[in-house]
Design an enzyme around this catalytic site. Structure first.
Site, mmCIF file in Angstrom:
data_model
loop_
_atom_site.group_PDB
_atom_site.id
_atom_site.type_symbol
_atom_site.label_atom_id
_atom_site.label_comp_id
_atom_site.label_asym_id
_atom_site.label_seq_id
_atom_site.Cartn_x
_atom_site.Cartn_y
_atom_site.Cartn_z
ATOM 1 N N CYS A 154 -7.970 1.755 -1.394
ATOM 2 C CA CYS A 154 -7.580 1.050 -0.165
ATOM 3 C C CYS A 154 -7.585 -0.442 -0.466
ATOM 4 C CB CYS A 154 -8.546 1.372 0.972
ATOM 5 S SG CYS A 154 -8.242 0.402 2.473
ATOM 6 N N CYS B 82 -12.887 -8.968 21.410
ATOM 7 C CA CYS B 82 -12.090 -8.241 20.419
ATOM 8 C C CYS B 82 -10.883 -7.568 21.071
ATOM 9 C CB CYS B 82 -12.946 -7.204 19.693
ATOM 10 S SG CYS B 82 -13.664 -5.954 20.797
ATOM 11 N N ASP C 282 -20.258 -11.327 24.525
ATOM 12 C CA ASP C 282 -19.588 -10.668 23.392
ATOM 13 C C ASP C 282 -19.522 -9.175 23.687
ATOM 14 O OD1 ASP C 282 -18.471 -9.982 21.005
ATOM 15 O OD2 ASP C 282 -20.125 -10.644 19.740
ATOM 16 N N TYR D 19 -24.780 -8.823 25.596
ATOM 17 C CA TYR D 19 -24.180 -7.929 24.583
ATOM 18 C C TYR D 19 -24.470 -8.512 23.194
ATOM 19 C CZ TYR D 19 -21.490 -7.172 28.886
ATOM 20 O OH TYR D 19 -21.119 -6.982 30.196
ATOM 21 N N CYS E 62 0.844 -1.210 0.000
ATOM 22 C CA CYS E 62 0.000 0.000 0.000
ATOM 23 C C CYS E 62 0.873 1.252 0.000
ATOM 24 C CB CYS E 62 -0.909 0.011 1.232
ATOM 25 S SG CYS E 62 -1.847 1.540 1.427
#
Length: 425
Positions: free
Chosen positions: A157, A381, A354, A285, A72
């Site tokens: 991108c 995450c 989550d 969640y 990139c």
């Protein structure tokens, strides 16, 4: 004497949690973006604090065998990716090693004593994102440089779906005097449906709308957005996506995982963790209800909870689309619902977690530990808050399996699925 603004030759010894290289100068830690273990570099110190310094690589004296040339052209300016300079397999090894270190640091868990799988690699390292947000300033469109409001103008991108780049080329022609502030695009990988949302307080140029429609046959929806209110300009109110044979509706405000193929692998594993004996399930969640619906066998009773009302509204629509009448979704704060469930003395087979990046709040995790479901399935995450929470849950639960998934190739982020089983007396 270590001084800000001066240059030093330093050896990078490891990567820290966000992927930055770490060197030591007389035992004083120096964090070096884009540095890899084993490299000798000349570094300029651009920030000096009491306990650490930040440095910028001026010159590589020796390179790591894992260093690759980023494909990139915007990589070192744009803040979207941070591991594109590292061989892909080496980046997966870093992510697993980082998880191992965090497990020991925050949860006091020796990874050799549990089943910790290798990171599930992505089929597509590039062009994988099904959502993108572009920023617009001074008739230019792109992404912000990391930790700044400095816009990096881009033409393409390479981690977003190619359809977004086609739309980007069209939009670029109509930026002058448009007053467009952001452009959000969402795409159904399996359904081939595109939604474009323009944040603006002016009417869109009709030529822009017609150009997008003629150039992009999969365009299904165009919205404008102003002060968080959305107005449909063209097409359908929503797009759809398929996950493991279920159908989900995506609206301008809906959250949906950005890597469709990878999240399917994770959800498929959750399905395997749920057995015929798992009847009473609490999905905390729950967002738009994806996990509940994917495990929503008619014999089960599932309660999904999320604080975001729009998410629960979407979850109820998704429930109807997929004929899952055995699921109930409620909009509430998790920490307000858990005491009610505890007081009702409900026997739970499974709790699915989550949470956001901040993890589970202290009050909620204490009640979860008291409810004692047979299993806990934790989707995270953020490995830091995951390992912090596991340190509390391990009092009553054995960590049966941890599987990291590379949902975000070319970045340091990783999604983790953990199965916990209640300890036998």
């Amino acid at each position: 004497m270590f001084e800000e603004g001066k240059k030093y030759k330093l050896s990078i010894i490891r990567q820290e949690t966000t992927g930055n290289g770490v060197a030591k100068y007389n035992k004083f830690p120096v964090f070096i973006p884009y540095g890899l273990p084993g490299e000798l570099v000349e570094v300029k110190i651009n920030k000096l604090k009491k306990n650490y310094a930040n440095g910028e690589i001026i010159k590589h004296i020796t390179n790591s065998k894992d260093r690759v040339k980023p494909p990139c052209p915007y990589y070192y300016q744009c803040g979207g990716c941070d591991l594109m300079h590292q061989d892909y397999n080496a980046s997966l090894e870093f992510k697993k090693k980082n998880l191992i270190e965090l497990l020991y640091k925050f949860a006091k868990v020796n990874s050799n004593l549990i089943k910790l799988n290798s990171v599930v690699k992505a089929e597509d390292n590039f062009y994988y994102r099904n959502k993108v947000t572009f920023h617009v300033e001074n008739n230019k469109i792109g992404f912000y440089k990391e930790d700044t409001n400095e816009l990096v103008e881009i033409n393409e991108c390479i981690i977003i779906n190619p359809i977004f780049n086609i739309a980007l080329k069209v939009i670029k022609k109509y930026l002058k005097d448009s007053n467009i502030k952001t452009v959000v695009m969402k795409y159904g990988e399996y359904t081939k449906e595109l939604m474009v949302i323009f944040e603006t307080d002016k009417d869109l140029n009709l030529k822009l709308i017609e150009d997008l429609k003629s150039k992009i046959k999969v365009l299904k929806s165009i919205y404008t957005s102003n002060k968080n209110k959305h107005k449909l300009i063209y097409g359908s109110e929503y797009i759809t996506e398929k996950l493991l044979d279920k159908t989900f509706r995506i609206t301008p405000k809906s959250f949906f995982q950005v890597n469709t193929k990878q999240i399917e692998k994770l959800f498929s594993n959750i399905q395997k963790y749920i057995t015929d004996n798992d009847i009473n399930i609490l999905d905390l969640y729950c967002g738009t209800g994806v996990i509940s619906i994917l495990i929503g066998d008619k014999s089960r009773k599932i309660l999904g909870v999320d604080i975001v009302k729009e998410a629960i509204d979407a979850a109820n629509i998704n429930k109807e689309i997929n004929d899952c009448n055995n699921i109930e979704f409620i909009s509430s704060n998790v920490k307000n619902v858990l005491p009610v469930i505890k007081k009702a003395n409900k026997n739970l087979d499974v709790i699915i977690l989550d949470p956001p990046r901040s993890g589970i709040d202290k009050d909620s995790i204490e009640i979860i530990n008291e409810l004692l479901p047979k299993k806990i399935i934790y989707v995270s995450c953020n490995p830091v808050t995951l390992t912090r929470d596991l340190n509390i849950l391990k009092a009553n639960y054995d960590i049966k399996e941890i599987t990291p998934y590379d949902l975000f190739p070319m970045t340091h982020h990783v999604e983790t699925l953990t199965l916990l089983q209640i300890k036998e007396n």
